[in-house]
Design an enzyme around this catalytic site. Structure first.
Site, PDB file in Angstrom:
ATOM      1  N   CYS A 132       0.835  -1.200   0.000  1.00  0.00           N
ATOM      2  CA  CYS A 132       0.000   0.000   0.000  1.00  0.00           C
ATOM      3  C   CYS A 132       0.872   1.254   0.000  1.00  0.00           C
ATOM      4  O   CYS A 132       1.370   1.664   1.063  1.00  0.00           O
ATOM      5  CB  CYS A 132      -0.924  -0.028   1.215  1.00  0.00           C
ATOM      6  SG  CYS A 132      -1.918   1.464   1.332  1.00  0.00           S
ATOM      7  N   CYS A 135      -0.433   4.147   2.114  1.00  0.00           N
ATOM      8  CA  CYS A 135      -0.298   3.945   3.563  1.00  0.00           C
ATOM      9  C   CYS A 135       1.157   4.167   4.000  1.00  0.00           C
ATOM     10  O   CYS A 135       1.408   4.771   5.025  1.00  0.00           O
ATOM     11  CB  CYS A 135      -0.654   2.512   3.980  1.00  0.00           C
ATOM     12  SG  CYS A 135      -2.103   1.830   3.232  1.00  0.00           S
ATOM     13  N   ASP A 136       2.099   3.632   3.239  1.00  0.00           N
ATOM     14  CA  ASP A 136       3.483   3.543   3.713  1.00  0.00           C
ATOM     15  C   ASP A 136       4.472   4.433   2.962  1.00  0.00           C
ATOM     16  O   ASP A 136       5.635   4.521   3.357  1.00  0.00           O
ATOM     17  CB  ASP A 136       3.969   2.079   3.606  1.00  0.00           C
ATOM     18  CG  ASP A 136       3.100   1.141   4.425  1.00  0.00           C
ATOM     19  OD1 ASP A 136       2.604   1.581   5.478  1.00  0.00           O
ATOM     20  OD2 ASP A 136       2.911  -0.012   4.009  1.00  0.00           O
TER      21      ASP A 136
END
Ligand code: NAP
Length: 305
Positions: A132, A135-136
């Protein structure tokens, strides 16, 4: 006993909840994650949902949820570990032991990330290996990263990361992309995205954290290492259908067989969204599925009266 259990709270499940409440059905939505929205909450931007140009994926997910909440939809957080049916009822068991029964169910459980299955992937997950980018990605500011895949997600991820990272490799096993042409053109125009085509990742290296990948050119056989800190794997999704296979028919890839009405092989079980056999998995088609599945539920419930 409820009229309907909706499993999943992505665009398909949330649209089903909206339609079910408008149809005054007694229903509950079971959601696996603490946050509704499904895969779109990890998508930077949704550019093709009509009327909402440049909409953030997370924001769109929240809007769907707010809409369902405003109509009074009931949500329960839990992981479905058991699913069975008779012609009278559907029974859903959650990991915490709670059991729900209803006359019908709509399965809208979506899909999960496919893994590459290469050396280092599992060991370095969370230590540089991610599924992701939104997300990261922020952990890799000014660093060198790689995205693997040739679909919309991979190219969107590469573009997203190119705005944060010093450099992004885009590794794809062919030289043609499934991703929308506009995305590919934008990636080609980005000065810090380097395409590594006809290539597969064969190993992810690093002791505590990712330090490099090994890539192999599938046409020439050439093998080389690329120094990277982050590896973003975006090679598609797999349907989350294992628990339903005893109750409904699935195709060879595990997708639940259903047409656009959401009808499955079982008369009181319906399917919507990415977990269904279909040609185009998008937010707009998932939302349409949710609406259609509730209409089919209503038609089925009428036959009981
Ligand atoms: P996808 O379209 O299925 O693409 C998966 C990519 O991964 C393909 O390029 C595939 O290569 C590659 N791949 C699969 N298995 C692999 C393996 N073992 N090793 C290396 N490469 C592998 O998946 P996605 O990008 O996750 O998108 C999923 C769905 O969501 C799609 O329908 C997509 O259109 C949709 N989506 C839409 C939007 C949007 O509308 N804005 C945004 C994101 C996603 P091949 O091409 O060679 O098969």
């Amino acid at each position: 006993m409820k009229d309907l259990i909706i499993i999943g709270s992505g665009p398909a499940g949330l649209t089903a909840a909206i339609y079910a409440k408008r149809a005054e059905l007694d229903c509950v939505v079971i959601e696996k994650e603490a946050i509704s929205g499904g895969q779109i909450i990890n998508t930077t931007e949704i550019d093709n949902y009509p009327g909402l140009y440049h909409m953030g994926g997370f924001d769109l997910g929240m809007k769907f949820r707010e809409h369902a909440d405003a109509l009074g939809a009931e949500f329960v957080e839990g992981n479905v570990v058991g699913f069975s049916r008779t012609d009278e009822k559907v029974t859903v068991t959650l990991e915490n032991g709670d059991v729900y029964e209803a006359k019908t169910a709509i399965i809208a459980g979506g899909a999960r990330h496919r893994e590459l299955g290469v050396e280092g992937e599992a060991r370095l997950r969370g230590a540089g290996v991610s599924y992701c980018a939104t997300c990261d990605g922020a952990f890799f500011r000014k660093k060198i990263t790689v995205v693997n895949g040739g679909g919309d997600v991979a190219v969107e991820d590469a573009l997203f990361l190119s705005r944060l990272c010093e450099k992004v490799y885009l590794v794809h096993r062919r030289d043609e992309f499934r991703a929308a042409k506009t995305l590919v053109s934008a990636a080609k125009a980005a000065p810090n995205i380097e395409f590594v085509l006809d290539s597969v990742i064969t190993e992810i290296k690093g002791d505590q954290n990712v330090s490099a990948i090994t890539v192999k050119n599938v046409k020439t056989g050439e093998v080389k290492d690329l120094a990277v800190s982050g590896v973003f794997i975006a090679v598609g999704m797999l349907p989350e259908s294992e628990v339903y296979k005893n109750a409904v028919d699935t195709d060879e890839k595990g997708y639940i067989i259903g047409d656009e009405t959401g009808k499955t092989s079982a008369p009181n079980v319906f399917v919507a969204g990415d977990i269904r056999t279909k040609a185009l998995r998008q937010v707009v088609t998932a939302a349409a599925d949710g609406a259609n599945a509730v209409t089919s539920v209503e038609n089925y419930l009428h036959t009981l009266n």
